[in-house]
Design a protein around this motif. Structure first.
Motif, short mmCIF file in Angstrom:
data_model
loop_
_atom_site.label_atom_id
_atom_site.label_comp_id
_atom_site.label_asym_id
_atom_site.label_seq_id
_atom_site.Cartn_x
_atom_site.Cartn_y
_atom_site.Cartn_z
N ALA A 146 -3.69 -2.50 -7.89
CA ALA A 146 -3.03 -1.12 -8.64
C ALA A 146 -4.60 -0.33 -8.37
N VAL A 147 -5.68 -0.43 -8.63
CA VAL A 147 -7.09 0.03 -8.86
C VAL A 147 -7.06 0.21 -7.05
N GLY A 148 -6.93 -0.49 -6.59
CA GLY A 148 -6.68 0.05 -5.24
C GLY A 148 -5.84 1.09 -4.62
N ALA A 149 -3.85 1.19 -5.22
CA ALA A 149 -3.26 2.15 -4.95
C ALA A 149 -3.62 2.91 -5.59
N ALA A 150 -4.46 3.42 -6.76
CA ALA A 150 -4.80 4.30 -7.31
C ALA A 150 -5.93 5.05 -6.94
N LEU A 151 -6.88 4.50 -5.96
CA LEU A 151 -7.86 5.05 -5.60
C LEU A 151 -6.94 5.95 -3.89
N ASP A 152 -5.90 5.29 -3.68
CA ASP A 152 -5.49 5.54 -2.25
C ASP A 152 -4.96 7.09 -2.95
N ASN A 153 -4.51 6.94 -3.60
CA ASN A 153 -3.95 8.07 -4.01
C ASN A 153 -4.94 9.57 -3.80
N GLY A 189 11.78 9.26 -2.57
CA GLY A 189 11.74 7.78 -2.35
C GLY A 189 10.21 7.43 -2.11
N ARG A 190 9.40 8.51 -2.59
CA ARG A 190 7.84 8.19 -2.82
C ARG A 190 7.45 7.39 -4.13
N LEU A 191 7.04 6.04 -3.74
CA LEU A 191 6.94 5.44 -4.87
C LEU A 191 5.68 3.96 -5.69
N GLY A 192 5.39 5.39 -4.84
CA GLY A 192 3.49 5.14 -4.85
C GLY A 192 2.68 4.04 -6.49
N VAL A 193 3.29 5.76 -7.20
CA VAL A 193 3.02 5.32 -8.62
C VAL A 193 4.11 4.49 -9.22
N ALA A 194 5.07 4.69 -9.25
CA ALA A 194 6.44 3.51 -9.99
C ALA A 194 5.81 2.35 -9.93
N LEU A 195 5.29 1.52 -7.83
CA LEU A 195 5.81 0.15 -7.58
C LEU A 195 3.83 -0.15 -7.59
N SER A 196 3.57 0.42 -6.82
CA SER A 196 2.32 0.05 -6.25
C SER A 196 1.64 0.04 -7.48
N ILE A 197 1.71 0.63 -8.44
CA ILE A 197 0.58 0.83 -9.70
C ILE A 197 1.59 0.26 -11.16
N ARG A 198 2.70 0.91 -11.68
CA ARG A 198 3.78 1.30 -13.03
C ARG A 198 4.29 -0.59 -12.27
N GLY A 199 4.99 -1.03 -11.42
CA GLY A 199 5.56 -2.00 -10.90
C GLY A 199 4.25 -2.88 -10.72
#
Length: 409
Positions: A311-318, A363-373
């Motif tokens: 999830a940290v990696g997904a946040a840094l990708d954003n 359909g861009r679910l980066g925050v919804a899935l990669s982080i919150r999910g």
């Protein structure tokens, strides 16, 4: 092994079968005790002795038959009811006429109700009504006439067995509905897990190819266009998911079933012991990413540590994708008594109000899935605070018992 979904088997029938097993043994002993107490009053006690010998052997030998619906076959139910009806009709041949006229018990006494209840649990209220009707007819024939006691006893058995049969039918329908709901939930979680992995790898690669191709022009632009089309198609597939195969129940005696899905632990974690979160976050530190962590290890369950780091990696990708190449980010790890908190903050332009909801709709679910999910799956929470022009802050909180919460779903 790491469990993603817990097996759940639900059956209201099994306690009923266990209760019926005990009921048959106890009522058989009760019927024998009634005969022993009134032995001298019987006109032909040897008939009763012969019947009770058969009843005792039959009851004890067929205990496995009433252990569940699978073993309780129609043939067994027919023979079992025949034993009960035979005992009722033999009462006139064994007992004295005076006792029968005075309302004395039949040879099987209340053991007969066990045979009727087996019909109810196995086949529902219609089977129970059929069996209780035959028992009622046999009682009337044995008495030679209608009597208030006979009608009372027959109605009691009939109403009780039909009610139990109806409850069993309703419980079976409820179990199938609940199993389907759990199946859909398991499929949804699996789809979200795959979507996170795809978002963290394939979708980002396709988006990068599209941007670079458009910037380069020529044949690269055509390649970028194809990559963009595939990205849209893949996002649609991830959002829609696949219909899962039904596995509501394999055996109605065992109730509804949702299977366990397990994944092997990572090769470098053969013991499945706690992982130090710091070792998983260290690779993210760099020239534009500052990592602040405690001096002591921050232990977490392996899966919780992996998901939190992802999830940290997904946040840094954003941050890299939306805050610009010159943006800086800070990772702060806090080891609290009851939870581990990781905060990812950047100095980018922030997120306009409503942008996240719009992205999810596209359909861009980066925050919804990669982080919150990810955090939701391990029992944690993710909070995002963003003010336009003042950057974005993501707070990830994971409880110490994250592994236990995940395993109990």
């Amino acid at each position: 092994m790491v469990e993603r979904e817990r097996v759940m088997r639900m059956s209201v029938e099994q306690p009923l079968w266990r209760a019926l097993t005990a009921y048959r043994v106890l009522t058989m002993l009760y019927a024998v005790a009634l005969f022993v107490a009134a032995h001298d009053d019987f006109a032909r006690p040897w008939v009763a002795v012969g019947y009770f010998s058969v009843l005792a052997v039959w009851t004890l030998a067929t205990l496995p038959k009433v252990a569940g619906a699978a073993s309780c076959t129609k043939r067994f139910l027919a023979v079992d009811l025949a034993v009960a009806l035979t005992g009722i009709l033999l009462t006139r041949a064994a007992d004295a006429a005076e006792r029968i006229s005075d309302g004395g018990p039949t040879l099987p006494s209340i053991w007969t109700a066990g045979a009727v209840l087996a019909f109810a649990i196995k086949g529902g209220w219609r089977w129970a009504a059929f069996a209780s009707l035959l028992v009622g007819i046999a009682n009337v024939v044995q008495r030679g006439a209608f009597s208030r006691d006979t009608v009372h006893n027959v109605l009691l058995v009939c109403i009780a067995s039909i009610a139990i049969g109806y409850v069993v039918e309703v419980a079976r329908a409820s179990e199938r509905t609940l199993a389907r709901a759990l199946e859909i939930e398991a499929a949804t979680r699996e789809r979200e897990r795959l979507a996170r992995d795809i978002h963290d790898s394939v979708l980002q690669v396709l988006a990068m190819v599209q941007r670079r191709g458009t910037a380069l022009g020529g044949e690269a632009a055509e390649l970028g266009k194809l990559a963009g089309e595939q990205e849209v198609a893949l996002r649609s597939l991830v959002a829609g998911g696949l219909a899962p195969a039904s596995r509501v129940s394999e055996d109605t005696a065992q109730g509804a079933l949702v299977r366990v899905v397990e994944e092997p632990d990572e090769p470098d974690d053969p013991t499945g012991g706690p992982r130090d979160l710091r070792t998983l976050l260290t690779p993210y530190a760099g020239a534009r990413v500052t990592l602040s962590e405690p001096g002591a290890p921050v232990p977490l369950a392996p899966r919780a540590a992996r998901e939190l780091a992802a999830a940290v990696g997904a946040a840094l990708d954003n941050v890299r994708r939306h805050a610009g190449p010159g943006a800086r980010a800070w990772i702060l790890v806090e080891d609290e008594p009851d939870a581990v908190v990781v905060t990812v903050r950047d100095d980018g332009p922030g997120i306009p109000e409503g942008r996240l909801a719009q992205a999810e709709g596209e359909g861009r679910l980066g925050v919804a899935l990669s982080i919150r999910g990810r955090l939701r799956d391990i029992g944690g929470t993710a909070e995002l605070i963003s003010v336009p022009g003042q950057g974005t802050e993501v707070e990830l909180r994971v409880p110490r018992d994250a592994r236990g919460r995940t395993a109990q779903r």
